[in-house]
Design an enzyme around this catalytic site. Structure first.
Site, PDB file in Angstrom:
ATOM      1  N   GLU A 234       6.922   4.499   7.438  1.00  9.82           N
ATOM      2  CA  GLU A 234       6.464   5.875   6.739  1.00  9.82           C
ATOM      3  C   GLU A 234       7.302   6.920   7.393  1.00  9.82           C
ATOM      4  O   GLU A 234       7.295   7.319   8.206  1.00  9.82           O
ATOM      5  CB  GLU A 234       5.013   5.953   6.898  1.00  9.82           C
TER       6      GLU A 234
ATOM      7  N   LYS B  97       4.137  -7.011   3.755  1.00  9.92           N
ATOM      8  CA  LYS B  97       4.135  -5.694   3.336  1.00  9.92           C
ATOM      9  C   LYS B  97       3.872  -5.016   4.706  1.00  9.92           C
ATOM     10  O   LYS B  97       3.391  -5.577   5.680  1.00  9.92           O
ATOM     11  CB  LYS B  97       2.699  -5.529   2.414  1.00  9.92           C
TER      12      LYS B  97
ATOM     13  N   THR C 246       0.900  -1.170   0.009  1.00 10.62           N
ATOM     14  CA  THR C 246      -0.084   0.123  -0.151  1.00 10.62           C
ATOM     15  C   THR C 246       0.844   1.336   0.139  1.00 10.62           C
ATOM     16  O   THR C 246       1.329   1.683  -1.054  1.00 10.62           O
ATOM     17  CB  THR C 246      -0.964  -0.068   1.188  1.00 10.62           C
TER      18      THR C 246
ATOM     19  N   THR D 238      -7.288  11.298   1.448  1.00  7.84           N
ATOM     20  CA  THR D 238      -7.428  12.453   0.733  1.00  7.84           C
ATOM     21  C   THR D 238      -6.440  12.645  -0.418  1.00  7.84           C
ATOM     22  O   THR D 238      -6.755  13.644  -1.149  1.00  7.84           O
ATOM     23  CB  THR D 238      -7.567  13.614   1.646  1.00  7.84           C
TER      24      THR D 238
ATOM     25  N   THR E  68      -0.687  -2.271   9.528  1.00  5.78           N
ATOM     26  CA  THR E  68      -1.488  -2.806   8.562  1.00  5.78           C
ATOM     27  C   THR E  68      -0.264  -3.592   7.582  1.00  5.78           C
ATOM     28  O   THR E  68      -0.013  -3.402   6.598  1.00  5.78           O
ATOM     29  CB  THR E  68      -1.903  -1.761   7.710  1.00  5.78           C
TER      30      THR E  68
ATOM     31  N   ASN F  66       0.159  10.467   6.827  1.00  5.56           N
ATOM     32  CA  ASN F  66      -1.114   9.731   7.537  1.00  5.56           C
ATOM     33  C   ASN F  66      -2.249  10.827   7.815  1.00  5.56           C
ATOM     34  O   ASN F  66      -3.190  10.712   7.957  1.00  5.56           O
ATOM     35  CB  ASN F  66      -0.618   9.248   8.713  1.00  5.56           C
TER      36      ASN F  66
END
Length: 488
Positions: free
Chosen positions: A356, A258, A232, A488, A269, A483
């Site tokens: 991230e 992942k 993702t 969006t 996740t 995040n």
């Protein structure tokens, strides 16, 4: 419609062909694009896999390296944008011993609930279907029904029992598996598309590449495409395979995973799939997988959030020809356990490395605890500390934050035994601070960040035999940005 043999579906060199096809199903006109497997790695690069040293050799092939396994990653139109592969399928040509480890989040995703139910009733499996784009979590009874329908349809397509099929999903929580448009406002059910695309690959094989040897497309490309299809926000794919000897017989273990954010697994996740061709009984395999997960995926953290979808599934085909492992205490079990630990730790570290917004991997090593569990708990406490992570991103050798995280880990130790080092720079010994050159320590952190390397933190809490490790990453401004804008 006749069913296509599984070995043709997943080994078809027609996946090299890039073309658009328009077709009709039940009056619904559809269009889709097949993604060439051989160039799948151009979407995102592969992660560095930091395997621990041991009696094994890293080999190509990922989950397809062990005998009996095939994999594919294809584009199914499930992502919000782009055409990166988003459907991954891993299969075994025989009934494989299966083990699973799952999230402890009470808001459990439908595919996790489905897999738990299957594993409660079955000790074997043959296929794992993974989608990216929708997490199918917090979707109620309809989401669970979607999962059941996916498994049933794939089982029918591949001539398997429904209980032979396991599922994983990743993406946005609250969204069911996408059944809307695939491209250009044409719509069709996801499962019909998946079946058609596999059959399309097979037809291309029959029409355009007769006699084209399967060796033309190395299994590495298929494993790469499968690993990419499950990502993702990952900036890199995670795939690895090793070969070792178990009882004098060559045995292979492969895996893919992942994860980049919402990483604080507590499976009990992130998603992981592990394969091996070792022969092993179901009960021993389950215990072995549980132990390896505790030493790897349960010891990584990016942001402290435990996903609704965390899931590791492991399949053992038994096709290596090794003797059946039926006892955890046997030498063969110890050899396989060490190799399984290495593969899972390599994948786990690549997830933390790819956190991230991260600029470096953090590895925390703890010794001197009363047991492995206590050492692991301390290591995880340090690796998950937001203050430690922020200090490392700021290249600030503020070792007091490390000491603080050791202290609130919930493990008893004598403060006078505490020792802390940052790389090879001693910061604390026997509970007392040591003088050190802050510029040198800061440079150590800066060099690690600039090269996306590893920051090593060493902690000793006594003279016990317990040791453990945990992995995390620094906390940057980019983590908040990523995040803050996720949907969006």
């Amino acid at each position: 419609m006749a069913l296509v043999p599984l070995n043709h579906l997943l080994s078809s060199p027609a996946a090299l062909v890039h073309r658009i096809r328009v077709s009709e199903f039940g009056g619904i006109r559809t269009r889709r694009v097949s993604i060439p497997m051989a160039v799948a790695s151009t979407y995102i690069p592969a992660a560095p896999i930091l395997l621990p040293e041991g009696p094994w050799t890293e080999i190509p092939g990922g989950v397809t390296a062990p005998k009996g396994f095939k994999a594919a990653g294809i584009y199914g139109g499930l992502r919000a944008k782009g055409n990166k592969p988003d459907l991954s399928l891993v299969t075994c040509e025989v009934d494989a011993a299966v083990a699973g480890s799952f999230t402890t989040n009470l808001v459990t995703a439908a595919p996790v609930i489905y897999c738990k139910n299957v594993l409660d009733a079955s000790t074997t499996a043959r296929a794992i279907l993974i989608n990216a784009g929708q997490a199918n979590a917090a979707t109620g009874d309809l989401g669970y029904q979607d999962a059941v329908e996916c498994a049933n349809a794939l089982a029918e397509l591949l001539n398997m029992r429904p209980e032979d099929v396991l599922l994983q999903s990743t993406g946005v929580i609250g969204q069911r598996i996408k059944k809307a448009s695939i491209s250009c406002n044409f719509t069709m059910p996801f499962l019909v598309h998946f079946q058609d695309l596999l059959l399309h690959y097979h037809q291309l094989l029959m029409d355009s590449t007769k006699g084209f040897s399967d060796t033309v497309i190395p299994s590495k490309y298929k494993a790469d495409s499968a690993a990419i299809a499950i990502t993702t926000t990952d900036l890199v794919s995670k795939s690895v395979a090793v070969e070792t000897e178990v009882g004098g017989v060559p045995v292979r273990v492969g895996g893919m995973a992942k994860g980049s954010g919402m990483i604080n697994p507590n499976m009990a996740t992130m998603l992981g799939v592990v394969t091996t061709d070792a022969g092993i009984s179901s009960d021993v395999w389950k215990s072995m997988v549980r132990m390896s997960v505790d030493r790897s995926f349960n010891q990584i953290t990016v942001d402290g959030d435990t996903s609704t979808n965390d899931c590791v599934l492991a399949l053992a085909s038994g096709l290596s020809g090794s003797n059946l492992i039926s006892s955890l205490k046997s030498n063969e079990a110890l050899q396989l356990q060490a190799c399984l630990d290495a593969v899972m730790q390599g994948l786990a570290k690549s997830i933390a490395w790819d956190g991230e917004g991260a600029t470096c991997l953090i590895e925390v090593s703890v010794i001197g605890a009363t047991g492995e569990t206590e050492a692991a708990k301390i290591a995880h406490s340090v690796a998950s500390s937001s203050l430690v992570k922020a200090a490392i991103y700021g290249r600030d050798p503020n070792w007091g934050r490390i000491a603080c995280a050791v202290g609130y880990a919930g493990v008893h130790f004598d403060l006078n035994d505490l020792m802390i080092s940052l790389g090879d720079i001693p910061l604390m010994r026997n509970g007392q601070p040591l003088p050190f050159d802050r510029d040198i320590a800061s440079k150590y952190l800066r060099v690690a960040g600039e090269s996306h390397g590893t920051v090593h933190i060493y902690v000793s809490v006594g003279n016990g035999e317990g040791s453990g490790k945990a992995w995390g990453c620094d906390l940057s401004y980019d983590y908040v940005k990523i995040n803050a804008e996720y949907t969006t």
